[in-house]
Design a protein around this motif. Structure first.
Motif, PDB file in Angstrom:
ATOM      1  N   VAL A  39      -6.241 -14.078   8.965  1.00 34.63           N
ATOM      2  CA  VAL A  39      -6.232 -13.915   7.512  1.00 34.63           C
ATOM      3  C   VAL A  39      -5.110 -12.955   7.135  1.00 34.63           C
ATOM      4  CG1 VAL A  39      -7.561 -13.181   5.528  1.00 34.63           C
ATOM      5  CG2 VAL A  39      -8.708 -14.302   7.440  1.00 34.63           C
ATOM      6  N   GLY A  40      -4.201 -13.378   6.281  1.00 36.82           N
ATOM      7  CA  GLY A  40      -3.107 -12.512   5.879  1.00 36.82           C
ATOM      8  C   GLY A  40      -1.803 -12.918   6.521  1.00 36.82           C
ATOM      9  N   ASP A  41      -0.735 -12.265   6.105  1.00 33.18           N
ATOM     10  CA  ASP A  41       0.596 -12.599   6.594  1.00 33.18           C
ATOM     11  C   ASP A  41       0.945 -11.747   7.806  1.00 33.18           C
ATOM     12  OD1 ASP A  41       1.010 -14.447   4.558  1.00 33.18           O
ATOM     13  OD2 ASP A  41       1.703 -12.889   3.175  1.00 33.18           O
ATOM     14  N   LEU A  42       1.305 -12.414   8.881  1.00 35.19           N
ATOM     15  CA  LEU A  42       1.714 -11.698  10.085  1.00 35.19           C
ATOM     16  C   LEU A  42       3.169 -11.268   9.976  1.00 35.19           C
ATOM     17  CD1 LEU A  42       0.270 -13.840  13.003  1.00 35.19           C
ATOM     18  CD2 LEU A  42      -0.506 -11.604  12.252  1.00 35.19           C
ATOM     19  N   PRO A  43       3.514 -10.135  10.578  1.00 33.96           N
ATOM     20  CA  PRO A  43       4.935  -9.798  10.690  1.00 33.96           C
ATOM     21  C   PRO A  43       5.643 -10.856  11.530  1.00 33.96           C
ATOM     22  CG  PRO A  43       3.530  -7.933  11.269  1.00 33.96           C
ATOM     23  CD  PRO A  43       2.645  -9.131  11.181  1.00 33.96           C
ATOM     24  N   ALA A  44       6.904 -11.044  11.274  1.00 28.13           N
ATOM     25  CA  ALA A  44       7.680 -12.000  12.069  1.00 28.13           C
ATOM     26  C   ALA A  44       7.848 -11.481  13.486  1.00 28.13           C
ATOM     27  CB  ALA A  44       9.041 -12.221  11.429  1.00 28.13           C
ATOM     28  N   ALA A  45       7.709 -12.378  14.457  1.00 30.97           N
ATOM     29  CA  ALA A  45       7.879 -11.968  15.847  1.00 30.97           C
ATOM     30  C   ALA A  45       9.291 -11.445  16.113  1.00 30.97           C
ATOM     31  CB  ALA A  45       7.579 -13.148  16.772  1.00 30.97           C
ATOM     32  N   SER A  46      10.242 -11.859  15.268  1.00 29.89           N
ATOM     33  CA  SER A  46      11.635 -11.435  15.447  1.00 29.89           C
ATOM     34  C   SER A  46      11.934 -10.092  14.779  1.00 29.89           C
ATOM     35  CB  SER A  46      12.569 -12.503  14.868  1.00 29.89           C
ATOM     36  OG  SER A  46      12.291 -12.706  13.490  1.00 29.89           O
ATOM     37  N   ASP A  47      10.941  -9.511  14.108  1.00 31.29           N
ATOM     38  CA  ASP A  47      11.145  -8.237  13.404  1.00 31.29           C
ATOM     39  C   ASP A  47      11.533  -7.158  14.413  1.00 31.29           C
ATOM     40  OD1 ASP A  47      10.978  -5.847  12.035  1.00 31.29           O
ATOM     41  OD2 ASP A  47       9.151  -6.372  10.952  1.00 31.29           O
ATOM     42  N   PRO A  48      12.736  -6.600  14.318  1.00 34.27           N
ATOM     43  CA  PRO A  48      13.169  -5.596  15.300  1.00 34.27           C
ATOM     44  C   PRO A  48      12.416  -4.280  15.174  1.00 34.27           C
ATOM     45  CG  PRO A  48      14.778  -5.785  13.542  1.00 34.27           C
ATOM     46  CD  PRO A  48      13.782  -6.873  13.306  1.00 34.27           C
ATOM     47  N   ASP A  49      11.668  -4.110  14.083  1.00 37.23           N
ATOM     48  CA  ASP A  49      10.956  -2.854  13.866  1.00 37.23           C
ATOM     49  C   ASP A  49       9.496  -2.911  14.302  1.00 37.23           C
ATOM     50  OD1 ASP A  49      13.247  -1.735  12.670  1.00 37.23           O
ATOM     51  OD2 ASP A  49      12.709  -2.599  10.725  1.00 37.23           O
ATOM     52  N   LEU A  50       9.091  -3.984  14.968  1.00 44.16           N
ATOM     53  CA  LEU A  50       7.683  -4.144  15.330  1.00 44.16           C
ATOM     54  C   LEU A  50       7.173  -2.994  16.199  1.00 44.16           C
ATOM     55  CD1 LEU A  50       7.119  -7.950  16.062  1.00 44.16           C
ATOM     56  CD2 LEU A  50       6.127  -6.578  14.217  1.00 44.16           C
ATOM     57  N   VAL A  51       7.931  -2.633  17.198  1.00 41.91           N
ATOM     58  CA  VAL A  51       7.491  -1.566  18.102  1.00 41.91           C
ATOM     59  C   VAL A  51       7.323  -0.265  17.335  1.00 41.91           C
ATOM     60  CG1 VAL A  51       8.130  -0.146  20.089  1.00 41.91           C
ATOM     61  CG2 VAL A  51       8.464  -2.625  20.178  1.00 41.91           C
ATOM     62  N   GLU A  52       8.270   0.051  16.475  1.00 38.36           N
ATOM     63  CA  GLU A  52       8.176   1.277  15.690  1.00 38.36           C
ATOM     64  C   GLU A  52       7.008   1.205  14.708  1.00 38.36           C
ATOM     65  OE1 GLU A  52       9.062   5.102  14.242  1.00 38.36           O
ATOM     66  OE2 GLU A  52       9.424   4.033  16.112  1.00 38.36           O
ATOM     67  N   ARG A  53       6.791   0.060  14.099  1.00 40.39           N
ATOM     68  CA  ARG A  53       5.663  -0.099  13.179  1.00 40.39           C
ATOM     69  C   ARG A  53       4.335   0.102  13.917  1.00 40.39           C
ATOM     70  NH1 ARG A  53       6.647  -5.552   9.735  1.00 40.39           N
ATOM     71  NH2 ARG A  53       4.504  -5.040   9.063  1.00 40.39           N
ATOM     72  N   ALA A  54       4.242  -0.444  15.125  1.00 38.98           N
ATOM     73  CA  ALA A  54       3.030  -0.262  15.916  1.00 38.98           C
ATOM     74  C   ALA A  54       2.844   1.215  16.267  1.00 38.98           C
ATOM     75  CB  ALA A  54       3.095  -1.108  17.185  1.00 38.98           C
ATOM     76  N   ARG A  55       3.918   1.873  16.643  1.00 38.74           N
ATOM     77  CA  ARG A  55       3.836   3.291  17.003  1.00 38.74           C
ATOM     78  C   ARG A  55       3.382   4.130  15.816  1.00 38.74           C
ATOM     79  NH1 ARG A  55       5.990   7.868  16.473  1.00 38.74           N
ATOM     80  NH2 ARG A  55       7.507   7.099  14.970  1.00 38.74           N
ATOM     81  N   VAL A  56       3.954   3.884  14.647  1.00 41.25           N
ATOM     82  CA  VAL A  56       3.615   4.650  13.450  1.00 41.25           C
ATOM     83  C   VAL A  56       2.153   4.424  13.053  1.00 41.25           C
ATOM     84  CG1 VAL A  56       4.063   4.870  10.969  1.00 41.25           C
ATOM     85  CG2 VAL A  56       5.972   4.758  12.591  1.00 41.25           C
ATOM     86  N   ALA A  57       1.721   3.157  13.049  1.00 38.78           N
ATOM     87  CA  ALA A  57       0.345   2.847  12.676  1.00 38.78           C
ATOM     88  C   ALA A  57      -0.639   3.431  13.679  1.00 38.78           C
ATOM     89  CB  ALA A  57       0.163   1.339  12.567  1.00 38.78           C
ATOM     90  N   ARG A  58      -0.291   3.338  14.956  1.00 37.70           N
ATOM     91  CA  ARG A  58      -1.188   3.899  15.984  1.00 37.70           C
ATOM     92  C   ARG A  58      -1.309   5.408  15.820  1.00 37.70           C
ATOM     93  NH1 ARG A  58      -4.680   5.218  17.735  1.00 37.70           N
ATOM     94  NH2 ARG A  58      -5.633   5.204  19.801  1.00 37.70           N
ATOM     95  N   ALA A  59      -0.213   6.068  15.550  1.00 40.07           N
ATOM     96  CA  ALA A  59      -0.237   7.520  15.369  1.00 40.07           C
ATOM     97  C   ALA A  59      -1.042   7.903  14.124  1.00 40.07           C
ATOM     98  CB  ALA A  59       1.188   8.050  15.265  1.00 40.07           C
ATOM     99  N   ALA A  60      -0.939   7.114  13.068  1.00 37.08           N
ATOM    100  CA  ALA A  60      -1.665   7.406  11.836  1.00 37.08           C
ATOM    101  C   ALA A  60      -3.175   7.291  12.035  1.00 37.08           C
ATOM    102  CB  ALA A  60      -1.208   6.465  10.728  1.00 37.08           C
ATOM    103  N   LEU A  61      -3.596   6.379  12.877  1.00 39.90           N
ATOM    104  CA  LEU A  61      -5.025   6.190  13.122  1.00 39.90           C
ATOM    105  C   LEU A  61      -5.587   7.273  14.040  1.00 39.90           C
ATOM    106  CD1 LEU A  61      -5.016   2.331  13.568  1.00 39.90           C
ATOM    107  CD2 LEU A  61      -6.149   3.584  11.724  1.00 39.90           C
ATOM    108  N   GLY A  62      -4.774   7.765  14.961  1.00 44.48           N
ATOM    109  CA  GLY A  62      -5.214   8.830  15.857  1.00 44.48           C
ATOM    110  C   GLY A  62      -6.484   8.477  16.601  1.00 44.48           C
ATOM    111  N   ASP A  63      -7.403   9.466  16.678  1.00 45.06           N
ATOM    112  CA  ASP A  63      -8.644   9.265  17.423  1.00 45.06           C
ATOM    113  C   ASP A  63      -9.635   8.360  16.703  1.00 45.06           C
ATOM    114  OD1 ASP A  63      -7.698  10.897  19.414  1.00 45.06           O
ATOM    115  OD2 ASP A  63      -8.700  12.705  18.677  1.00 45.06           O
ATOM    116  N   ARG A  64      -9.329   7.975  15.468  1.00 44.83           N
ATOM    117  CA  ARG A  64     -10.214   7.062  14.748  1.00 44.83           C
ATOM    118  C   ARG A  64     -10.204   5.670  15.373  1.00 44.83           C
ATOM    119  NH1 ARG A  64      -7.990   6.216   9.520  1.00 44.83           N
ATOM    120  NH2 ARG A  64      -9.886   4.981   9.140  1.00 44.83           N
ATOM    121  N   ALA A  65      -9.162   5.363  16.116  1.00 39.47           N
ATOM    122  CA  ALA A  65      -9.036   4.043  16.739  1.00 39.47           C
ATOM    123  C   ALA A  65      -8.937   4.187  18.257  1.00 39.47           C
ATOM    124  CB  ALA A  65      -7.821   3.302  16.206  1.00 39.47           C
TER     125      ALA A  65
END
Length: 406
Positions: A42-68
């Motif tokens: 459900v929803g729009d996925l980022p493009a697999a070719s997005d060069p910022d995917l790794v950084e986006r994952a890192r930022v989101a993971r850091a924002a969630l911290g111990d909650r995830a």
């Protein structure tokens, strides 16, 4: 959201021959509404070719911290494993999630039945999320609850149900685990299947008696364990086919059998053949052939060693430097083992790619989408098991935890 036929992850380690692409990967494309889980994200996925995917994952993971808490099954892509807090097999990961009660969100990078087990074992305050709901399991799909209930009726009519104990492999739906719990059985893993079977037989007169085990859903693990682990014969095993009246078996066959094996298999491990073993021995003198017990009986008997995913990992960790190994299990794991052990020569047992196509549905775009949804306060793709099923599945899982030597 289709799965690429190119190998995921980094470049193959030096000395590891990458298998050729296989049509098996096409199983991971699109959806099958008749399967265990056949829905699109459900929803729009980022493009697999997005060069910022790794950084986006890192930022989101850091924002969630111990909650995830992010779990990564051994068969996941390297790009996903890179963000996992813990890696392991399905039951280990579910238990790890239960051991993190402060983690509000459990992101299970695996397949649906694994996320169900995590939901059963975690607290009500924890939310288990599967990055792609279409990440099912072909083996789990081969045993639907209505089919299993019909099969039990067949055993009742044959007069053997009272002498039969159900044992279900961890790779099954919560509904099948619940059925097993309701009927006094147990769950097993590939590591403890022999202990589970011995326990089950002891409930109906022992291995040397006349009692029976209904083993679901992987016929090969059941057969290999019964014959090689408990000393039963191939003649003691019959295969119940849910698509045929009476399972395709006569009443006498059911009465004579000791192991009633569900007609199911792993689409990955079922691809390996005895010819693969012959070919690698011809090509690599002195090679050690190590396979998973979900492989067919002729492959297991032709191999040098057989064991669970964790067993395979430990075997290579302890291997003599300079030794050669041919591994018969999912390719993502084999490639990772080859990279981790440059002192060994690691071969893939088959000559063509054998990824788990549904496991591979969870890629970096799905993981990024999931993490960013959680950061935004939305809980996508939550896995919730029916309370009654969860109770009885927990009974069967607790019985497994109570098995000797567990």
């Amino acid at each position: 959201m289709s799965v690429s036929t190119s190998a995921p992850g980094p470049v193959s380690p030096a000395g590891f021959a990458e298998p050729a692409p296989s049509a098996l990967l096409l199983l991971g494309r699109g959806v099958d509404l008749a399967s265990e889980r056949g829905v699109e994200c459900v929803g729009d996925l980022p493009a697999a070719s997005d060069p910022d995917l790794v950084e986006r994952a890192r930022v989101a993971r850091a924002a969630l911290g111990d909650r995830a808490f992010v779990l990564g099954h051994h068969y996941q892509r390297d790009e996903v494993i890179a963000f996992a807090d813990v890696t392991g097999d399905s039951f280990k990961l579910a238990r790890e999630a239960a051991a993190r009660p402060d983690a509000e969100h459990v992101v299970f990078c695996g397949v649906h039945f694994m996320a169900e087990s995590a939901d059963i074992l975690t607290s009500d305050s924890q939310q288990v999320v599967l990055p792609d709901l279409a990440a099912g399991c072909s083996m789990a799909d081969m045993a639907a609850i209505d089919q299993v209930e019909d099969a039990w009726d067949v055993l009742v009519d044959a007069g053997v149900a009272d002498d039969t104990v159900p044992v279900t492999y961890m790779n099954s739906t919560a509904a099948i685990k619940a059925f097993t719990g309701r009927h006094g059985g147990t769950v097993c893993t590939s590591s403890n299947a022999h202990v589970a079977l011995r326990w089950a037989f002891d409930r109906v007169g022992g291995v040397g008696g006349r009692g029976k085990v209904l083993f679901m859903p992987d016929q090969h693990l059941g057969r290999n364990t019964a014959v090689l682990g408990l000393g039963l014969s191939l003649d003691d095993c019959v295969v119940y086919d849910p698509r045929r009246p009476g399972g395709g078996l006569t009443t006498q066959q059911l009465r004579d059998a000791r192991m009633i094996l569900w007609r199911g298999h792993c689409s990955v491990h079922g691809r390996f053949s005895a010819r693969n073993v012959e070919q690698v021995r011809e090509r690599v003198p002195g090679v050690n052939v190590l396979v998973h017990p979900e492989c067919t009986h002729d492959v297991v008997t032709a191999a040098d060693m057989v064991g669970s995913t964790e067993y395979i990992i430990k075997a290579l960790d302890a291997a003599e430097p300079g030794s050669s190994w041919a591994i018969g299990t999912e390719l993502n794991l084999v490639r990772r083992l080859a990279a981790a052990h440059p002192e060994l020569t690691v071969h893939y047992l088959d000559s063509t790619v054998c990824f788990c196509s549904t496991m591979n549905r969870i890629d970096l775009p799905h993981l990024v989408w999931t993490l960013e949804q959680l950061v935004a306060g939305r809980v996508p793709n939550r896995i919730v098991v029916d309370p009654d099923d969860a109770h009885w599945a927990r009974v069967a899982l607790d019985q497994m935890l109570a098995l000797p030597g567990h």
